[in-house]
Design an enzyme around this catalytic site. Structure first.
Site, PDB file in Angstrom:
ATOM      1  CG  ASP A 187     -11.963  33.022  23.219  1.00  0.00           C
ATOM      2  OD1 ASP A 187     -12.600  31.999  22.911  1.00  0.00           O
ATOM      3  OD2 ASP A 187     -11.711  33.337  24.399  1.00  0.00           O
ATOM      4  NE  ARG A 213     -17.143  29.929  22.498  1.00  0.00           N
ATOM      5  CZ  ARG A 213     -15.917  30.218  22.966  1.00  0.00           C
ATOM      6  NH1 ARG A 213     -15.380  31.420  22.791  1.00  0.00           N
ATOM      7  NH2 ARG A 213     -15.220  29.308  23.596  1.00  0.00           N
TER       8      ARG A 213
HETATM    9  P1  FDA Z   1     -26.837  39.877  27.165  1.00  0.00           P
HETATM   10  O1  FDA Z   1     -25.798  40.328  28.130  1.00  0.00           O
HETATM   11  O2  FDA Z   1     -27.005  40.600  25.872  1.00  0.00           O
HETATM   12  O3  FDA Z   1     -28.213  39.882  27.938  1.00  0.00           O
HETATM   13  C1  FDA Z   1     -29.458  39.660  27.244  1.00  0.00           C
HETATM   14  C2  FDA Z   1     -30.482  39.062  28.183  1.00  0.00           C
HETATM   15  O4  FDA Z   1     -30.034  37.781  28.664  1.00  0.00           O
HETATM   16  C3  FDA Z   1     -30.731  39.862  29.438  1.00  0.00           C
HETATM   17  O5  FDA Z   1     -31.628  40.915  29.207  1.00  0.00           O
HETATM   18  C4  FDA Z   1     -31.293  38.792  30.348  1.00  0.00           C
HETATM   19  O6  FDA Z   1     -32.623  38.506  30.038  1.00  0.00           O
HETATM   20  C5  FDA Z   1     -30.444  37.586  29.993  1.00  0.00           C
HETATM   21  N1  FDA Z   1     -29.251  37.491  30.873  1.00  0.00           N
HETATM   22  C6  FDA Z   1     -27.993  37.798  30.544  1.00  0.00           C
HETATM   23  N2  FDA Z   1     -27.153  37.582  31.579  1.00  0.00           N
HETATM   24  C7  FDA Z   1     -27.923  37.156  32.587  1.00  0.00           C
HETATM   25  C8  FDA Z   1     -27.664  36.753  33.922  1.00  0.00           C
HETATM   26  N3  FDA Z   1     -26.426  36.769  34.428  1.00  0.00           N
HETATM   27  N4  FDA Z   1     -28.700  36.364  34.690  1.00  0.00           N
HETATM   28  C9  FDA Z   1     -29.958  36.350  34.194  1.00  0.00           C
HETATM   29  N5  FDA Z   1     -30.276  36.712  32.926  1.00  0.00           N
HETATM   30  C10 FDA Z   1     -29.275  37.092  32.142  1.00  0.00           C
HETATM   31  N6  FDA Z   1     -17.563  37.589  22.916  1.00  0.00           N
HETATM   32  C11 FDA Z   1     -16.626  37.907  21.992  1.00  0.00           C
HETATM   33  O7  FDA Z   1     -16.624  39.019  21.468  1.00  0.00           O
HETATM   34  N7  FDA Z   1     -15.685  36.962  21.640  1.00  0.00           N
HETATM   35  C12 FDA Z   1     -15.671  35.709  22.170  1.00  0.00           C
HETATM   36  O8  FDA Z   1     -14.804  34.909  21.808  1.00  0.00           O
HETATM   37  C13 FDA Z   1     -16.654  35.397  23.145  1.00  0.00           C
HETATM   38  N8  FDA Z   1     -16.700  34.146  23.728  1.00  0.00           N
HETATM   39  C14 FDA Z   1     -17.760  33.825  24.545  1.00  0.00           C
HETATM   40  C15 FDA Z   1     -17.905  32.520  25.032  1.00  0.00           C
HETATM   41  C16 FDA Z   1     -19.018  32.162  25.769  1.00  0.00           C
HETATM   42  C17 FDA Z   1     -19.167  30.759  26.256  1.00  0.00           C
HETATM   43  C18 FDA Z   1     -20.029  33.137  26.037  1.00  0.00           C
HETATM   44  C19 FDA Z   1     -21.293  32.784  26.788  1.00  0.00           C
HETATM   45  C20 FDA Z   1     -19.878  34.435  25.602  1.00  0.00           C
HETATM   46  C21 FDA Z   1     -18.736  34.801  24.879  1.00  0.00           C
HETATM   47  N9  FDA Z   1     -18.579  36.103  24.434  1.00  0.00           N
HETATM   48  C22 FDA Z   1     -17.601  36.374  23.508  1.00  0.00           C
HETATM   49  C23 FDA Z   1     -19.398  37.199  25.005  1.00  0.00           C
HETATM   50  C24 FDA Z   1     -20.601  37.551  24.148  1.00  0.00           C
HETATM   51  O9  FDA Z   1     -20.178  38.172  22.970  1.00  0.00           O
HETATM   52  C25 FDA Z   1     -21.557  38.502  24.899  1.00  0.00           C
HETATM   53  O10 FDA Z   1     -20.885  39.681  25.211  1.00  0.00           O
HETATM   54  C26 FDA Z   1     -22.116  37.931  26.184  1.00  0.00           C
HETATM   55  O11 FDA Z   1     -22.441  36.580  26.070  1.00  0.00           O
HETATM   56  C27 FDA Z   1     -23.389  38.722  26.578  1.00  0.00           C
HETATM   57  O12 FDA Z   1     -24.429  38.517  25.663  1.00  0.00           O
HETATM   58  P2  FDA Z   1     -25.621  37.502  25.992  1.00  0.00           P
HETATM   59  O13 FDA Z   1     -26.219  37.060  24.727  1.00  0.00           O
HETATM   60  O14 FDA Z   1     -25.115  36.399  26.851  1.00  0.00           O
HETATM   61  O15 FDA Z   1     -26.684  38.304  26.877  1.00  0.00           O
END
Ligand code: FDA
Length: 307
Positions: free
Chosen positions: A134, A185
């Site tokens: 990670d 990833r």
């Molecule tokens: P974000 O939180 O930005 O949301 C954007 C949009 O997505 C929302 O407006 C909504 O439309 C939709 N959405 C999001 N969550 C939702 C929910 N629960 N229900 C419905 N809609 C939703 N970070 C890091 O710094 N180091 C790492 O090693 C990792 N590893 C990692 C592994 C995996 C498998 C994942 C999924 C994520 C990580 N992350 C991570 C975290 C990553 O950097 C990030 O903080 C989160 O994934 C949040 O960003 P998103 O793109 O998911 O959506």
């Protein structure tokens, strides 16, 4: 909208760092964390992995812990991760393992952390599975990439990295990692970073994410698209379809307890889906990062608490 979300994130991360908030959260422990953490124990987490498997979803398992303060803690994490790998192998599960370098002592001594990681990577190879290192805050970006490269140079091939689209350096990192055939990833990035090294606006982060993933998909490079964001998920689906890229040449990854219906839907549609399954008792930092991501995650926790 962007401004209010950024304000919310800053406020949540600031609040979470306060001692009283931490003490209160830890006191009501498992009921709060249960929304995002599969189980306090390895056995419980392995059961959760089996339930996901029945729905066509693979897993990457994470023994919670980070920023350890001494070598006993680092060795404790290493030993638990070794036991986890043995259990995955014994049960023949399609489960990868994710680890955080600071849980294995990166903040104490990079050399000794490398020794811990080497043992884990060798055990992962033995178990026939994949080890994802990670990515943590930018203080550790270069050191973490160096560790991944070192293990690979030692022939531990089934080790991969994480690239955070929010960092300005990441497009360049992704190009180099691709040349070196190191699987990635791609995430937005979960840590608060200063403007000189990181994009702050969601639109800029999404653009960076698309640039990186687009290049990887074009090159036919095995990629993990880790996001819950519909805009990115839709974009990847359309991009892959319009460029003749098969659904099995990349993988969607999401976190345990989030967008469960979407994970199942993608799996039913023939996409590869892998769920990040955290377990253990050191849940506080992981949990506060999830709360900070979105106001609705706070609501999920409140609802869970009163159930
Ligand atoms: P974000 O939180 O930005 O949301 C954007 C949009 O997505 C929302 O407006 C909504 O439309 C939709 N959405 C999001 N969550 C939702 C929910 N629960 N229900 C419905 N809609 C939703 N970070 C890091 O710094 N180091 C790492 O090693 C990792 N590893 C990692 C592994 C995996 C498998 C994942 C999924 C994520 C990580 N992350 C991570 C975290 C990553 O950097 C990030 O903080 C989160 O994934 C949040 O960003 P998103 O793109 O998911 O959506």
């Amino acid at each position: 909208m962007d401004l209010w979300i950024r304000g919310y994130r800053r406020a949540m991360l600031g609040l979470a760092a306060r001692d009283t908030v931490k003490r209160l959260s830890l006191r009501y422990g498992s009921r709060l964390a249960g929304r995002f953490v599969a189980a306090p124990t390895r056995e419980g987490a392995l059961d959760a992995v089996l339930k996901l498997k029945a729905k066509g979803i693979a897993a990457t398992m994470d023994y919670l812990g980070e920023s350890v303060g001494n070598w006993e803690e680092a060795a404790g994490s290493r030993d638990e991760i070794l036991r986890l790998l043995q259990a995955i192998s014994d049960r023949g599960l399609d489960a990868h393992v994710s680890v955080k370098p600071t849980q294995l002592g990166l903040g104490l001594d990079p050399e000794a952390c490398c020794d811990n990681l080497r043992m884990i990577a060798a055990a992962a190879r033995e178990a026939g599975t994949f080890l994802r290192i990670d990515m943590e805050s930018s203080a550790y970006t270069q050191a973490t990439l160096d560790l991944v490269r070192r293990l690979r140079a030692e022939g531990l091939d089934q080790v991969g990295a994480v690239v955070q689209a929010c960092l300005r350096r990441s497009a360049g990192d992704a190009d180099k990692l691709m040349e070196e055939k190191i699987r990635m990833r791609i995430v937005k990035g979960a840590y608060r970073e200063p403007e000189d090294i990181a994009y702050q606006k969601n639109g800029e982060i999404i653009d960076s994410y698309r640039t990186i993933v687009g290049k990887l998909l074009d090159a036919g490079f095995e990629t993990a698209v880790a996001t819950h964001d519909d805009r990115l998920i839709r974009w990847v689906r359309t991009y892959a379809e319009s460029h003749g890229i098969g659904r099995d040449s990349f993988e969607f990854q999401m976190l345990y307890g989030l967008r469960t219906a979407e994970q199942e839907k993608l799996a039913r549609e023939g996409y590869r889906v892998r769920c990040y399954v955290p377990y253990g008792t050191e849940w506080y930092p992981y949990y506060t990062r999830r709360l900070a991501e979105r106001p609705s995650h706070l609501w999920l926790v409140v609802r869970n608490f009163w159930k």
